[in-house]
Design a protein around this motif. Sequence first.
Motif, PDB file in Angstrom:
ATOM      1  N   GLU A  96      -7.366   3.048  -4.682  1.00 44.28           N
ATOM      2  CA  GLU A  96      -8.261   2.724  -3.570  1.00 44.28           C
ATOM      3  C   GLU A  96      -9.212   3.887  -3.285  1.00 44.28           C
ATOM      4  OE1 GLU A  96      -7.321   0.234   0.221  1.00 44.28           O
ATOM      5  OE2 GLU A  96      -6.679   2.300   0.584  1.00 44.28           O
ATOM      6  N   SER A  97      -8.704   5.106  -3.382  1.00 44.96           N
ATOM      7  CA  SER A  97      -9.549   6.291  -3.206  1.00 44.96           C
ATOM      8  C   SER A  97      -8.912   7.448  -3.957  1.00 44.96           C
ATOM      9  CB  SER A  97      -9.718   6.638  -1.726  1.00 44.96           C
ATOM     10  OG  SER A  97      -8.486   7.022  -1.158  1.00 44.96           O
TER      11      SER A  97
ATOM     12  N   SER B  70       0.668   5.649  -0.446  1.00 46.44           N
ATOM     13  CA  SER B  70      -0.195   6.831  -0.473  1.00 46.44           C
ATOM     14  C   SER B  70       0.540   7.956  -1.170  1.00 46.44           C
ATOM     15  CB  SER B  70      -0.552   7.263   0.950  1.00 46.44           C
ATOM     16  OG  SER B  70      -1.314   6.269   1.583  1.00 46.44           O
TER      17      SER B  70
ATOM     18  N   ARG C 231       0.855  -1.181   0.000  1.00 50.63           N
ATOM     19  CA  ARG C 231       0.000   0.000   0.000  1.00 50.63           C
ATOM     20  C   ARG C 231       0.894   1.235   0.000  1.00 50.63           C
ATOM     21  NH1 ARG C 231      -4.755  -0.057   3.918  1.00 50.63           N
ATOM     22  NH2 ARG C 231      -5.806  -0.809   2.061  1.00 50.63           N
TER      23      ARG C 231
ATOM     24  N   GLU D 182     -11.435   5.528  -8.367  1.00 48.31           N
ATOM     25  CA  GLU D 182     -11.475   4.377  -7.466  1.00 48.31           C
ATOM     26  C   GLU D 182     -11.754   3.072  -8.205  1.00 48.31           C
ATOM     27  OE1 GLU D 182     -14.052   5.084  -4.132  1.00 48.31           O
ATOM     28  OE2 GLU D 182     -13.251   7.093  -3.857  1.00 48.31           O
TER      29      GLU D 182
END
Length: 71
Positions: free
Chosen positions: A30-31, A9, A7, A52
């Motif tokens: 994911e967003s 960001s 993951r 998304e």
Amino acid sequence: MNQSVYRQSFGPGALIFQQGDTGDCAYIIESGHVEIFSHRGGSELTLACLGEGEVFGASSVRRLQSGFVRR
């Protein structure tokens, strides 16, 4: 191919990869969203916007050849 999932960001405006980078992974959004863009004729041209659940990465880099991706 490495089967691991990590993951990551990225903040708004962060450059995820750019033209000429070696594509060796795929990204699942994911967003939020990402913008695929290119610089042509001294201006910035948006090629696509992804959101998304959409995927971009190694194969996208090879197909676009002249694009950048940022959040």
